[in-house]
Structure formats: structure tokens, C-alpha cells
Design an enzyme around this catalytic site. Sequence first.
Site, short mmCIF file in Angstrom:
data_model
loop_
_atom_site.label_atom_id
_atom_site.label_comp_id
_atom_site.label_asym_id
_atom_site.label_seq_id
_atom_site.Cartn_x
_atom_site.Cartn_y
_atom_site.Cartn_z
N GLY A 195 -49.25 12.93 -88.82
CA GLY A 195 -49.44 14.02 -88.12
C GLY A 195 -49.13 15.20 -88.35
O GLY A 195 -50.28 14.84 -89.99
N CYS A 218 -51.28 7.64 -93.10
CA CYS A 218 -51.12 8.94 -93.44
C CYS A 218 -50.11 9.85 -93.23
O CYS A 218 -48.93 9.34 -94.70
CB CYS A 218 -52.08 10.05 -92.51
SG CYS A 218 -52.89 11.58 -93.28
N TYR A 219 -49.20 10.33 -92.35
CA TYR A 219 -47.86 11.26 -92.92
C TYR A 219 -47.43 10.24 -93.58
O TYR A 219 -46.11 10.52 -93.69
CB TYR A 219 -48.03 12.31 -91.63
CG TYR A 219 -46.26 12.72 -91.52
CD1 TYR A 219 -46.80 13.89 -92.19
CD2 TYR A 219 -45.29 12.30 -91.26
CE1 TYR A 219 -45.61 14.82 -92.23
CE2 TYR A 219 -44.03 12.81 -90.66
CZ TYR A 219 -44.51 13.99 -91.81
OH TYR A 219 -42.86 14.81 -91.43
N HIS A 223 -57.31 7.11 -92.19
CA HIS A 223 -57.05 6.31 -90.80
C HIS A 223 -58.35 5.35 -90.49
O HIS A 223 -59.03 5.06 -89.90
CB HIS A 223 -57.21 8.12 -89.94
CG HIS A 223 -56.67 9.11 -90.12
ND1 HIS A 223 -55.27 8.72 -88.92
CD2 HIS A 223 -56.74 10.03 -91.38
CE1 HIS A 223 -54.57 9.88 -90.28
NE2 HIS A 223 -55.36 10.62 -90.68
N GLU A 259 -57.46 3.31 -88.17
CA GLU A 259 -57.83 3.47 -86.14
C GLU A 259 -59.16 4.20 -86.61
O GLU A 259 -59.92 3.83 -85.29
CB GLU A 259 -56.48 4.46 -85.65
CG GLU A 259 -56.52 6.25 -85.65
CD GLU A 259 -55.92 6.19 -87.25
OE1 GLU A 259 -55.78 5.71 -88.05
OE2 GLU A 259 -54.94 7.16 -86.73
N ASP A 263 -59.63 4.17 -61.12
CA ASP A 263 -58.46 3.74 -60.81
C ASP A 263 -57.53 3.15 -59.56
O ASP A 263 -56.92 2.28 -59.38
CB ASP A 263 -56.77 4.80 -61.04
CG ASP A 263 -57.11 5.31 -62.61
OD1 ASP A 263 -58.03 4.71 -63.67
OD2 ASP A 263 -57.18 6.28 -63.19
N LYS A 270 -57.31 3.23 -69.63
CA LYS A 270 -58.26 3.24 -69.06
C LYS A 270 -59.31 2.45 -68.92
O LYS A 270 -59.64 1.86 -68.57
CB LYS A 270 -59.28 5.05 -69.48
CG LYS A 270 -60.16 5.01 -68.86
CD LYS A 270 -59.42 5.48 -67.31
CE LYS A 270 -60.62 6.20 -65.82
NZ LYS A 270 -60.28 6.52 -64.95
#
Length: 510
Positions: free
Chosen positions: A54, A81-82, A168, A170, A226, A366
Site C-alpha cells: 500500500g 511490503c506494507y 513484491h 507478485e 466478454d 480477463k
Amino acid sequence: MHNTVLILDYGSQLTQLIARRVREAGVYSEIHPCTMPTADIQALAPKAIILSGGPASVLEPGAPTLNKDILNMGVPIFGICYGMQLLAHNLGGELATAKNREYGPADLKITKQTLLWQNLPADSTVWMSHGDRVAAMPTGFEAIASTADLDIAAMADEQRKIYGVQFHPEVHHTAHGTAILRNFLFQVAGITPDWTMSSFIEETTERVRRQVGDSNVVLALSGGVDSTVVAAMLHRAIGGQLYCIFVDHGLLRLNEAETVMDNAAKYMPGLNLKMVDASQRFLAGLKGVTDPEEKRKIIGRLFIEVFEEEAGKISNVKFLAQGTIYPDVIESFAPQGTVIKSHHNVGGLPERMHLELVEPLRELFKDEVRAVGHELGLPDSLIWRHPFPGPGLGVRILGEVTAERVQVLQQADNILIEELRDSGWYSKVWQALVVLLPVKSVGVMGDARTYENAVALRVVNSVDAMTADWSRLPDDLLARISTRIINEVQGVNRVVYDISSKPPSTIEWE
Ligand code: XMP
């Protein structure tokens, strides 16, 4: 119900990426604001909880806090992290504010072997983005990795299964980030992966059948990814109870209406699909209108009118299907402490028509929608289509929309798309379009002076359309596109290439 990982969002731009990485590992994950009430967390019964990064500093007044109840749920926790700083601060450790923000790659050294590091090299590159750092760990924690700048780049209380990393995992720049997340899910939390697209299709089929009973469902099919996947999904689930309506507003790409109908016949045989050619009605409504917002409103209003008229002809309709996807409904945490919910396209339609919603893709990102489309037998050419705005070419014709100007733009746009496909560039870019400008310029053709339209090519790279950069197409490709447009499209004598990024520009020109 699937084994679920809860991701508590502290406002990082990367939170959705954490959720996607977890799902790619075959584990269902949901993002909720860090203010999620304890009772709701318990109702979700997560198998593990991840605290996101964050933008705030844990030490600043008003910074988002830790719901300490999660520490007593007996659920493994991973702070990123945060999230790591928050754990350290709340469990009795100490934070230090750094002189400079550390941003970029760092070399991570494992200082203690834990389940989190299983099968990882002793040294690897990680991605940092932080100001504060953990200066002293809470009781029960050990430092498990360091970098040149951080003695405590990661920490763990193996007993309580609470882990924290300052970097991070990710992002792709963290070399073994996926392995670290997977180690947390499988080694630390012992979760069995049970989230696959085929299980999703089976469960959603059952759920939709239960929801709609013997009523009929209407769907506005646009030909986009979609709504096409929704059609395929519901066609499989409820067959003849699904009625698709495809409104041709006359502002589509060249031959788009035929392509949509052909694709439906080929890949969803037996689908109830009605095409309504309403182009004259839209052109009449747009006559003399030049203001972009007014154009959007007119197109939106007429679309709803036409759709309602058509849907009204079908009996026993109780449901409206929509291609809402997960990023449309995630409640994320905004630093001011407010919870924002993003909205999607078809505003007001279900309420007006007194219909209940069927949203089979509501839980999917997606990339998962595409995977479902693939499982349902849709071809790559459909699954990987570029986004196309609802108001279509209406917002790409600057100034008044007329039948003649639509035709000019369709021809030019078709050349751009053809050339991108032929050169292999179509799949490398996020979106490509041509804008018909409201200016004429002087040119020369043969011996004659011309005074014709100018068009702009807009080709961008992006991951989510929130930001975008103009695509560096090879100049020989640009030359070919320009030559073809000027030679083949009557009424165009000048082509320019848009080299603006978003922000501050937008992808569309209107
Ligand atoms: P902008 O121009 O805001 O576009 O950078 C971001 C993405 O959204 C699409 N777009 C729209 N889609 N209705 C839609 O369904 C609209 O009114 C609309 N306006 C922009 C645009 O094509 C891009 O993918």
C-alpha cells in the site's frame, strides 16, 4: 465452495496482480478492502490471508490498520511490503523510516531455510518499492532473508505460520516470485489447488440452471470477448432459454455484423441470435451532433430503446445476462479510507426492464474469461480480439457522424487491422484504431490538387487500459498502412500517427 485465499487490500496498484498469481496457481482468491469486518472474513472461511502492499506509511496518522482478529483465526498469513510492516508493527516489532525510498531490483540472500524458500536458489533478484523498513522483529519472528540495504528483507514466525516479505513476489521482475507465492500456498498453508476453468464451467452451469429455472434470459451480444463468452457459457447451460440480441448501430467495423453472425453460427450452433439493423435510426439520432458526450448519450439511449423493443417480443423473460467481470466488481481500498466500487457499462438497463441479472463471469479476471472461452471451443481469433468501445466508430469520427464518414473510417480502419494481422503485430498490441479527423488538408494526386480528410492511426500497448503507451510499429509497416489508406480509401489524403501516451492523453480521441 473452493479453497479460498483472502487478499486484504491496503491500496497497492499490485493487489490485483497478487490475486491473479494465486489463481494461476489453481487457488481461488478474492480481494476485499482491508477494512473488511471480522464476521465477513469468517464467513468467507479463507484457507490463508495475504496482506497487500500500500502507498501509506504504517507510522503516519490515519494509515490503514491491521484487523488483529485475523491473528487468532489459526489461518496462515503472508504480509507483502506494507503488509509485512503492519505485521511487525502490530505484533510488537519496530519500524524505521528510511531516508530514501528504495525502488527497483535488489539481490535477496536467504539467511534461513524455511518452507517459503523451498527449491529457491540462495541468491536471487527481487523487486523492491518501499520507504519504511522493519528495524526490529516481534517476538517469535526470525529474519529469513536480507539484501544489501535490508537486514530484515523477509521474516517468519514458523510456529504461527505468519510470513512477511519486504519485496513484491507478485511482479515478474522478482525472479522467483511465483515460486515464493506457491510455496506460501502449498508448503506453508497446505492448500489443495481446486480452481480450474473446467470446474468453474461445471459449477457455473449448475448455478445458472438453478438461478433461471424455466424462465428465459436475454443477452446483448456485442461480438466482444466478454459477451461472447457469456453467450457460449449460457448456451451450454440453458440452450434454448437464452435469447441473444445483436444491435447493429451502424457504427461497427467493416463487415463486423456478418463476422459476428458467422462466428455464432460456427462456434455456437443452434444459438438463438437475432441481429437488429438499427443503423438508420442511430444515424438519424446523431444528425448534427458534434459534442462527444452528447454522442455517447444518444448512442447509449438508442441502444437501450432498441434492445428493450426486441427483448419485449420474447415471452417469459425474467433475466438479463451481462458480461460483468471481476475487475468491475472488486471493492478496493482507497487511501482516504473510502471504499470505491467501479462501475460497468450497461447502466440502468436491469432496473428499467425489471429483470434480474445473470452474471456468469463475475468472479473472473480477463485472462480467466479467455481461458473459459477456450475451454468452450471459441477460437483464438475471438478470444484475443482487441477491445472495442460500445459507441463504436461514433467516438472515432470527430465532428458529425454521417453515413459517408462512417464508410470512409471503416475502409481506413480495415486496412490498419488487416496490415497488423498480416504482419503479426495485431496480437502484440492492446488496441488499434483509426480516427477520422474533422479537418481537411491539401494534397496532390497525379497532377491534381486534392482537398480531403486526414486520419490518425492510434495503436497502443497497455495491460488494463488505465495507462497506455503508443506502440513502436516498424516504419516500413507504418509506410505500408499509410500508402494503402491514401491509395485505397477515397476521401483520405493524409495519415498521421498518434504518439501520445495515456495519461495525459486517452486511448480514444473522444
Ligand atoms: P480511454 O479512451 O478512456 O479508453 O483511454 C480506455 C478503454 O475504454 C474503451 N472505451 C470505451 N468502452 N464505452 C466502452 O464500452 C465507451 O464509451 C468507451 N470509451 C472508451 C477504449 O476503447 C479503451 O479500450
